[in-house]
Enzyme design. Structure first.
Site, PDB file in Angstrom:
ATOM      1  N   TRP A  51       0.827  -1.209   0.000  1.00 42.02           N
ATOM      2  CA  TRP A  51       0.000   0.000   0.000  1.00 42.02           C
ATOM      3  C   TRP A  51       0.853   1.247   0.000  1.00 42.02           C
ATOM      4  CZ3 TRP A  51      -0.459   4.141   3.349  1.00 42.02           C
ATOM      5  CH2 TRP A  51      -1.552   4.981   3.147  1.00 42.02           C
ATOM      6  N   HIS A  52       1.987   1.202   0.687  1.00 40.99           N
ATOM      7  CA  HIS A  52       2.818   2.387   0.822  1.00 40.99           C
ATOM      8  C   HIS A  52       3.532   2.767  -0.471  1.00 40.99           C
ATOM      9  CE1 HIS A  52       2.182   1.960   5.170  1.00 40.99           C
ATOM     10  NE2 HIS A  52       2.575   3.221   5.248  1.00 40.99           N
ATOM     11  N   GLY A  53       3.701   1.858  -1.376  1.00 42.96           N
ATOM     12  CA  GLY A  53       4.360   2.251  -2.615  1.00 42.96           C
ATOM     13  C   GLY A  53       4.717   1.078  -3.502  1.00 42.96           C
TER      14      GLY A  53
END
Length: 469
Positions: A329-331
């Site tokens: 989700w973060h990248g």
């Protein structure tokens, strides 16, 4: 990275958009407030460009319609279909815009191909990582009966695109905002506006005074003039400590500004941070850091997978899924996946045997937690140019000579000490005392506001770090 647009710590927002938006919102009659707020949110969204406005409008329309269909669907198959289709479409949009180039790179490595990545995806639609999760939570809550479907499409759109929460969250569930969205008289009080303004001012100070100033140390080390390869081991640790403080004050400050603005408009949102750096275990840390994201994965992934109800092996598998997804989700980069799995390992060790010993300790659990959290931020930032993970790890753990930390301690020492103090409960205790003494409270608030505005005017409106994730 996300499309930036208008940020809270900019002159344009503080002196143009925000005063006009609040004045208009307060002046219009009750039933017009949602419409005004929606128009303001659309303007905020389009500030940096209108190219992705159709995307969010389509996703809003689809999820609104399927929410209504869920309420009317008869039979399990029809209900499951109305649950799966909008979630699949929302996730497809997120994957398409955020991960296409990453998937192309993986394909090239596996198939020894030479497909070109697409420059179209170098800038993400504003806030897509956050509003997609809001849409998923809404559909899931309608399906499970935790909330009624929203009948008014404009009210639903207001929830999704609400500008205080658009850029970096927090991820607030529809059921938490619905009561205020349907309150047309006395939605907010003078006390709420006052408390919200205080939250916004202190959040702004965390962002522009602490985060941006402390973060300059880490930026200096990664610059071409210095370079991580040239720093000594003590300076490398000092740099990653500075980045840890920068990330906290940047994200916590922006979340506090978001909640402050929401409160000024009559929306009470749960805190997204609760002094995470005072934690005595990694388990506790994740109860205090990015609380809205942790609770989202708990409610919509971990518990539906079975949570801890099916024995330890299944629980650990569920944790693995959650932390792999948290990292992704973060990248769209391997370092984020490694970062998520890193926390899965730490939390598994605590779950299996270590947590009971941590609860008995006093000082060493805090040292243990801070060490692994700071080290984790090294993995987290490894996608940044100049911060390659092998290089950083070698600087941290293989004693190396190089540039001494003394120069940076002289220039940043006061800021680092201030940042460490502000990571504890001391400022909160002082503010609770100051609130009982009105003159002191007013002087402190005015000083923080004036100093923050001075930093905003002098800066280049640094975008929040979490807007890139």
């Amino acid at each position: 990275m996300d499309s930036q647009g208008l940020v809270f710590n900019s002159v344009a927002f503080l002196f143009c958009f925000l005063p006009a938006a609040l004045l208009l919102y307060y002046l219009v009659p009750g039933r017009a407030k949602n419409a005004v707020l929606l128009l303001e949110s659309v303007l905020f969204y389009c500030w940096g460009g209108v190219q992705y406005l159709p995307l969010i409008l389509v996703l809003i329309a689809v999820n609104y319609l399927f929410g209504l269909l869920l309420a009317r669907a008869k039979g399990r198959a029809a209900r499951v279909l109305c649950l799966v289709l909008p979630i699949a479409l929302s996730l497809a949009a997120l994957v398409f815009f955020k991960y296409t180039n990453f998937l192309i790179e993986i394909f090239n490595q596996i198939a020894s191909a030479n497909l070109s990545t697409l420059s179209f995806f170098n800038v993400l639609p504003l806030g897509i990582s956050y509003y997609i999760f809001k849409l998923i939570s809404y559909i899931a809550d309608v399906y499970t009966g935790k909330t009624e479907p929203e009948r008014n499409p404009f009210t639903f759109a207001t929830y999704v695109i609400l500008f205080p929460q658009l850029l970096v969250g927090p991820i607030v569930k529809y059921r938490d905002l619905a009561p205020a969205l349907h309150t047309y008289k006395n939605r907010y009080s003078a006390a709420q506006i006052e408390a919200g303004a205080e939250m916004f001012v202190f959040g702004l100070a965390k962002k522009v005074i602490l985060a941006d100033s402390i973060g300059a140390l880490w930026s200096d080390l990664l610059s071409q003039d210095v370079g991580l390869a040239n720093v000594s081991t003590p300076l490398a640790w000092l740099g990653i400590l500075a980045y840890s403080l920068q990330l906290y004050f940047d994200f916590a400050g922006y979340s506090e500004m978001s909640n402050g603005l929401s409160k000024m408009m009559g929306f009470d949102c749960p805190a997204n941070f609760d002094l995470p750096y005072i934690s005595s275990s990694i388990t506790e840390f994740w109860r205090r850091w990015h609380i809205s994201l942790s609770s989202w994965f708990r409610d919509y992934v971990y518990i539906p997978l079975g949570g801890n109800r099916r024995g330890l092996p299944r629980q650990l598998l569920n944790m693995l899924v959650v932390w792999a997804l948290t990292g992704i989700w973060h990248g769209a980069n391997w370092n984020f996946i490694c970062w998520g799995l890193y926390y899965f390992v730490l939390l598994t060790v605590e779950k299996v045997f270590l947590l009971k010993y941590l609860k008995k300790g006093r000082v060493w659990p805090h040292i243990y937690t801070l060490f692994f959290v700071v080290l984790g931020w090294g993995i987290f930032t490894a996608n940044v140019e100049g911060a390659a993970l092998p290089l950083l790890m070698s600087r941290l753990f293989l004693p190396s000579g190089g540039i001494s930390p003394l120069y940076y301690l002289r220039n940043y020492g006061v800021l680092l000490i201030l940042g460490i103090l502000c990571s504890t409960a001391l400022p909160g205790r002082f503010w609770q005392w100051a609130k009982r003494h009105t003159p002191v409270r007013l002087v402190v608030l005015a000083a923080v506001m004036v100093l923050s505005v001075a930093f905003v005017v002098a800066s280049t409106n640094n975008s929040p770090l979490y807007a890139n994730f």
